[in-house]
Design a protein around this motif. Sequence first.
Motif, PDB file in Angstrom:
ATOM      1  N   VAL A 293       0.986  -1.197  -0.144  1.00  0.00           N
ATOM      2  CA  VAL A 293      -0.111  -0.129   0.123  1.00  0.00           C
ATOM      3  C   VAL A 293       0.981   1.396  -0.042  1.00  0.00           C
ATOM      4  CG1 VAL A 293      -1.725   1.333   1.117  1.00  0.00           C
ATOM      5  CG2 VAL A 293      -1.695  -1.275   1.270  1.00  0.00           C
ATOM      6  N   PHE A 294       0.452   2.043  -0.866  1.00  0.00           N
ATOM      7  CA  PHE A 294       1.511   3.289  -0.980  1.00  0.00           C
ATOM      8  C   PHE A 294       0.519   4.316  -0.362  1.00  0.00           C
ATOM      9  CE2 PHE A 294       2.522   7.371  -3.094  1.00  0.00           C
ATOM     10  CZ  PHE A 294       3.928   7.616  -2.735  1.00  0.00           C
ATOM     11  N   LEU A 295       1.143   5.168   0.653  1.00  0.00           N
ATOM     12  CA  LEU A 295       0.480   6.393   1.137  1.00  0.00           C
ATOM     13  C   LEU A 295       0.343   7.626   0.182  1.00  0.00           C
ATOM     14  CD1 LEU A 295       1.630   5.800   5.094  1.00  0.00           C
ATOM     15  CD2 LEU A 295      -0.616   4.733   3.574  1.00  0.00           C
ATOM     16  N   ALA A 296      -0.620   7.746  -0.282  1.00  0.00           N
ATOM     17  CA  ALA A 296      -0.699   9.227  -1.395  1.00  0.00           C
ATOM     18  C   ALA A 296      -0.985  10.458  -0.579  1.00  0.00           C
ATOM     19  CB  ALA A 296      -1.864   8.686  -2.402  1.00  0.00           C
ATOM     20  N   VAL A 297       0.114  10.773  -0.030  1.00  0.00           N
ATOM     21  CA  VAL A 297      -0.021  12.261   0.613  1.00  0.00           C
ATOM     22  C   VAL A 297       0.619  13.153  -0.146  1.00  0.00           C
ATOM     23  CG1 VAL A 297       0.738  13.518   2.602  1.00  0.00           C
ATOM     24  CG2 VAL A 297       0.159  11.056   2.829  1.00  0.00           C
ATOM     25  N   GLY A 298       0.266  14.541  -0.338  1.00  0.00           N
ATOM     26  CA  GLY A 298       0.665  15.621  -0.927  1.00  0.00           C
ATOM     27  C   GLY A 298      -0.271  16.339  -1.584  1.00  0.00           C
ATOM     28  N   PHE A 299       0.226  17.503  -2.160  1.00  0.00           N
ATOM     29  CA  PHE A 299      -0.763  18.475  -2.851  1.00  0.00           C
ATOM     30  C   PHE A 299      -0.704  18.232  -4.279  1.00  0.00           C
ATOM     31  CE2 PHE A 299       0.411  21.686   0.985  1.00  0.00           C
ATOM     32  CZ  PHE A 299      -0.933  21.075   1.350  1.00  0.00           C
ATOM     33  N   GLU A 300      -1.342  19.119  -5.205  1.00  0.00           N
ATOM     34  CA  GLU A 300      -1.378  18.944  -6.577  1.00  0.00           C
ATOM     35  C   GLU A 300       0.232  18.613  -7.399  1.00  0.00           C
ATOM     36  OE1 GLU A 300      -2.553  21.384  -4.692  1.00  0.00           O
ATOM     37  OE2 GLU A 300      -4.759  21.822  -5.608  1.00  0.00           O
ATOM     38  N   THR A 301       1.155  19.214  -6.692  1.00  0.00           N
ATOM     39  CA  THR A 301       2.450  18.675  -6.991  1.00  0.00           C
ATOM     40  C   THR A 301       2.603  17.372  -7.055  1.00  0.00           C
ATOM     41  OG1 THR A 301       2.927  20.829  -5.557  1.00  0.00           O
ATOM     42  CG2 THR A 301       4.817  19.567  -6.732  1.00  0.00           C
ATOM     43  N   THR A 302       2.337  16.706  -6.185  1.00  0.00           N
ATOM     44  CA  THR A 302       2.674  15.293  -6.212  1.00  0.00           C
ATOM     45  C   THR A 302       1.404  14.309  -6.648  1.00  0.00           C
ATOM     46  OG1 THR A 302       3.041  15.795  -3.697  1.00  0.00           O
ATOM     47  CG2 THR A 302       3.109  13.572  -4.183  1.00  0.00           C
ATOM     48  N   ALA A 303       0.257  14.790  -6.726  1.00  0.00           N
ATOM     49  CA  ALA A 303      -0.775  13.772  -7.078  1.00  0.00           C
ATOM     50  C   ALA A 303      -0.684  13.395  -8.556  1.00  0.00           C
ATOM     51  CB  ALA A 303      -2.225  14.562  -7.169  1.00  0.00           C
ATOM     52  N   PRO A 304      -0.153  14.189  -9.647  1.00  0.00           N
ATOM     53  CA  PRO A 304       0.056  13.434 -11.009  1.00  0.00           C
ATOM     54  C   PRO A 304       1.033  12.545 -11.335  1.00  0.00           C
ATOM     55  CG  PRO A 304       0.101  16.074 -11.009  1.00  0.00           C
ATOM     56  CD  PRO A 304       0.068  15.534  -9.626  1.00  0.00           C
TER      57      PRO A 304
ATOM     58  N   PHE B 116      -1.055  -4.277  -5.208  1.00  0.00           N
ATOM     59  CA  PHE B 116      -0.567  -2.761  -5.264  1.00  0.00           C
ATOM     60  C   PHE B 116      -2.109  -1.994  -5.152  1.00  0.00           C
ATOM     61  CE2 PHE B 116      -0.166   1.623  -6.663  1.00  0.00           C
ATOM     62  CZ  PHE B 116       1.023   2.083  -6.010  1.00  0.00           C
ATOM     63  N   SER B 117      -2.048  -1.278  -3.836  1.00  0.00           N
ATOM     64  CA  SER B 117      -2.976  -0.285  -3.786  1.00  0.00           C
ATOM     65  C   SER B 117      -2.450   1.029  -3.102  1.00  0.00           C
ATOM     66  CB  SER B 117      -4.194  -0.810  -2.912  1.00  0.00           C
ATOM     67  OG  SER B 117      -3.787  -1.036  -1.703  1.00  0.00           O
ATOM     68  N   ILE B 118      -3.521   2.325  -3.097  1.00  0.00           N
ATOM     69  CA  ILE B 118      -2.816   3.471  -2.475  1.00  0.00           C
ATOM     70  C   ILE B 118      -4.043   3.878  -1.442  1.00  0.00           C
ATOM     71  CG2 ILE B 118      -1.835   4.133  -4.580  1.00  0.00           C
ATOM     72  CD1 ILE B 118      -4.158   6.228  -4.657  1.00  0.00           C
ATOM     73  N   TYR B 119      -3.452   4.470  -0.140  1.00  0.00           N
ATOM     74  CA  TYR B 119      -4.274   5.288   0.680  1.00  0.00           C
ATOM     75  C   TYR B 119      -4.509   6.622   0.144  1.00  0.00           C
ATOM     76  CZ  TYR B 119      -6.477   6.538   4.911  1.00  0.00           C
ATOM     77  OH  TYR B 119      -7.192   7.259   5.692  1.00  0.00           O
ATOM     78  N   PRO B 120      -5.652   6.820  -0.644  1.00  0.00           N
ATOM     79  CA  PRO B 120      -5.691   8.306  -1.043  1.00  0.00           C
ATOM     80  C   PRO B 120      -5.787   9.345  -0.131  1.00  0.00           C
ATOM     81  CG  PRO B 120      -7.767   6.873  -1.501  1.00  0.00           C
ATOM     82  CD  PRO B 120      -6.783   6.138  -0.594  1.00  0.00           C
ATOM     83  N   ALA B 121      -4.762  10.362   0.220  1.00  0.00           N
ATOM     84  CA  ALA B 121      -5.001  11.291   1.239  1.00  0.00           C
ATOM     85  C   ALA B 121      -4.466  12.583   0.591  1.00  0.00           C
ATOM     86  CB  ALA B 121      -3.945  10.793   2.407  1.00  0.00           C
ATOM     87  N   HIS B 122      -4.666  12.573  -0.558  1.00  0.00           N
ATOM     88  CA  HIS B 122      -4.124  13.950  -1.240  1.00  0.00           C
ATOM     89  C   HIS B 122      -4.995  15.153  -0.950  1.00  0.00           C
ATOM     90  CE1 HIS B 122      -0.993  12.724  -3.633  1.00  0.00           C
ATOM     91  NE2 HIS B 122      -1.527  11.807  -4.241  1.00  0.00           N
ATOM     92  N   LYS B 123      -4.448  16.250  -0.931  1.00  0.00           N
ATOM     93  CA  LYS B 123      -5.234  17.605  -0.434  1.00  0.00           C
ATOM     94  C   LYS B 123      -4.978  18.597  -1.805  1.00  0.00           C
ATOM     95  CE  LYS B 123      -6.064  16.453   3.892  1.00  0.00           C
ATOM     96  NZ  LYS B 123      -5.757  14.942   3.731  1.00  0.00           N
TER      97      LYS B 123
END
Lengths: 383, 74
Positions: free
Chosen positions: A141-152, A169-176
């Motif tokens: 599981v990848f921890l998807a943390v970050g703003f618009e810079t990271t999300a793409p 493979f999956s992600i924990y969606p925590a983008h802001k």
Amino acid sequence: MEADRPLWERFRDPGIARALVARVRVRVARELGGHVSLMEVCGTHTVAISRSGIRAALRDAVTLVSGPGCPVCVTSPEDVDAMVALAESGLTVLTFGDMMRVPGSSTSLEAVRARGGRVRLAYSPMDAVSYAASHPDEQVVFLAVGFETTAPGVALAVAQARELPLANFSIYPAHKLIPPALRALLDQEVGVQGFLLPGHVSTVIGRRALAFLAEEYRLPAVIAGFEPVDILMAIDRITHMLVRGEAEVVNAYPRAVREEGNTLAQRAMWSCFAPADAAWRGLGPIPGSGLGLRDGWEDLDACRRYGVWAQPAGAMRTGCRCGDVLRGLLLPPRCPLFARVCTPAAPQGPCMVSSEGACAAYYRYERGDGDDGPQGAGAAGPR
Amino acid sequence: MCLAVPVRVLTRDGDWGEVESSGTRLRAALHFVPEARPGDWVLVHAGVAIALLDEEEARESLAFLEELSTPHGS
């Protein structure tokens, strides 16, 4: 030769920095009543402002308040608890380094790792995909943390995982997302007269996505790069607008930011993500301020796959005032815990944990009474 | 966390390339900078290029700033 001395380094020129400092100080003293308060909304700016000596050089004239600009700091305790639960259930959790020590309501990923949990660092989201591909016997599981810079970039990784395909493979969606957070902040009370806007978020979303600050809230705001001269140039532009009573959103980082942003990066982001409601530490729940996986991509959502959801966290009873720091209501040294109970070695809250948190930046660079102006080459800016 | 560094593109092969950052060679995703060629500068964040850096724009900003720090500027 230019190859050895890139053009970009000239944005660290101490002569230009000193000239800008002098001009801002004179302008504020003569035309703006002696003091202005501005907010920066980017952890990288927070660190650069502290480390370069800009904060000290402008002391008494300009107060720079750190807003919700560090994705790690604004990750809610509920989300950290859910990430911890995933790591405790025998999965392999991959994360950017800054998340390791962030406290949930009771523990952190680092503590889980110390107890034998599989928590690993990833430099890029694609690293997590590679790891999953080479460890088919582990659920990753990848921890998807970050703003618009990271999300793409995370969207690229998600698309890669789908294409291979990878079943583990999956992600924990925590983008802001930054614009909804700025709206939420401005719909409450903030005592600032202008904004220093995040340069790298803006490379993705473009100047236009931030124009509402001037159009709807009548505030001057400037998109800034990360070298000392970039930041001072932005402060210079904001104070200039304040004198003239103008409100515009100005792009002062045109070498990297375009009006429409990076449309390919935006397209990648929206191909697998859709706006979702999200809770921010310090700001609370903000509708449409997060990114959830879109219909058709839910199978890559770790929450669904493993039945682990963010639950309302118990009250944090440490006395930590990170929430107020993130809203710009409190400067770190005014928190009763700062540098006494709460230090980088024993952080009580996320703003001290993250290297980009306002409290950590103040602790590291601003506890002396040194009042030396911006240092020149190499003193600040991204490395 | 949104830290991105200017790096020079060394080679490009489709959507991926090698870039050089302070003497270190790294692999980077170039999907979002289709126009980037070897020799160009891009901003890389977490292994992904998010912008092609425009040297002309940088020169214009600097020319404007350098007037400031000359003795006659103000």
